[in-house]
Design an enzyme around this catalytic site. Structure first.
Site, mmCIF file in Angstrom:
data_model
loop_
_atom_site.group_PDB
_atom_site.id
_atom_site.type_symbol
_atom_site.label_atom_id
_atom_site.label_comp_id
_atom_site.label_asym_id
_atom_site.label_seq_id
_atom_site.Cartn_x
_atom_site.Cartn_y
_atom_site.Cartn_z
ATOM 1 N N SER A 40 35.579 46.937 36.703
ATOM 2 C CA SER A 40 35.950 45.799 37.524
ATOM 3 C C SER A 40 34.728 44.950 37.875
ATOM 4 O O SER A 40 34.039 44.452 36.988
ATOM 5 C CB SER A 40 36.695 46.283 38.775
ATOM 6 O OG SER A 40 37.393 45.218 39.375
ATOM 7 N N ASP A 152 42.732 46.350 35.820
ATOM 8 C CA ASP A 152 41.483 46.744 36.471
ATOM 9 C C ASP A 152 41.009 48.158 36.114
ATOM 10 O O ASP A 152 41.746 49.130 36.256
ATOM 11 C CB ASP A 152 41.698 46.651 37.992
ATOM 12 C CG ASP A 152 40.413 46.603 38.773
ATOM 13 O OD1 ASP A 152 39.595 47.529 38.633
ATOM 14 O OD2 ASP A 152 40.226 45.639 39.542
#
Length: 262
Positions: A40, A152
């Site tokens: 991320s 993510d």
């Protein structure tokens, strides 16, 4: 002979600016980073750093970074934000490079939403891999790559220390910015999703050992995932945490050298 150092940069939204503070200290102390793995926000910082961006330039970039600049809203089906503006941002500042072209080997972690599997990018366009790794579920439209629906990386591996180890690192330094902001203002669906993910992933980190030899945890819990306007303060907290961890890092390096000579 020096050990190969791997850096595992964790997810955490704006709190991930603390990674810059950690990198700043490691550079100042001439601790060479041989491998980087990022999830991320950690994938974004890692990608731009490995692409050759200087720390001072990244600090200036962080100071002007605002999430509203990347809000290309779309008709909500699998997410509210299309993510094309963000992808173009990453492409620009990574000089349009592919992962395999970087001077420092980089792994970018994403989550295959359909198969519930970790996906590790070690080649291909940086912008698409980072776009996938930062696709917050419910907020960003998932990225489709090679038939996979990706979100993510922090969903499946918040601090990817094991990935850095598998890359060949002798010593892995993990940076965890997963602290939850308590008493946060919850006013929008974005706030609900982000705070829920933060709580869930923080508990996972607490229950599951990261596998890092050294774990740096900047004290960024007073900031939310979207506190981009506080980049300078967050970077400073990363510096402070890295400086506090320096004795342990140097000790681990010396211990590795001693074992090599036994």
């Amino acid at each position: 002979m020096n050990p190969k150092i791997g850096l595992a940069l964790g997810s955490g939204g704006s709190r991930g600016f603390a990674h810059l503070g950690v990198l700043k200290v490691l550079e100042r102390e001439n601790i060479k980073i041989d491998y980087v793995a990022g999830s991320s926000m950690g994938s974004l910082v890692g990608a731009l750093y490995c692409a050759g961006q200087r720390i001072e330039d990244l600090e200036r970039l962080a100071d002007t970074f605002r999430s509203k600049y990347f809000m290309d809203l779309t008709v909500p089906k699998m997410g509210f934000i299309a993510g094309e503006k963000f992808r173009q941002f990453v492409k620009l500042f990574s000089h349009g490079k592919k992962i395999e072209e970087l001077n420092i080997p980089l792994s970018i972690i994403a989550t295959d939403l359909v198969n519930a599997e970790k996906v590790i990018f070690t080649s291909g366009p940086i912008d698409r891999a980072v776009r996938a790794s930062t696709a917050i579920p419910g907020i960003f439209v998932p990225e489709k790559i090679d038939g996979k629906l990706l979100v993510d990386g922090g969903v499946i591996d918040r601090v990817p220390a094991s990935v850095a180890k598998d890359m060949g690192a002798d010593i892995v330094i993990g940076v965890d910015v997963s602290q939850v902001k308590k008493h946060a203002e919850i006013n929008t669906i974005y706030d609900v999703i982000i705070q829920s993910i933060d709580i869930l992933q923080t508990e996972i980190v607490h229950l599951k050992m990261t596998g890092a030899d050294i774990l740096i945890s900047p004290k960024v819990e007073q900031f939310s995932s979207k506190s981009f306007q506080y980049a300078k303060q967050i970077i400073q907290l990363g510096e402070e945490a890295a400086e506090a961890a320096l004795p342990d890092i140097l000790k681990e390096i010396e211990r590795w050298k001693e074992l090599r000579h036994e």
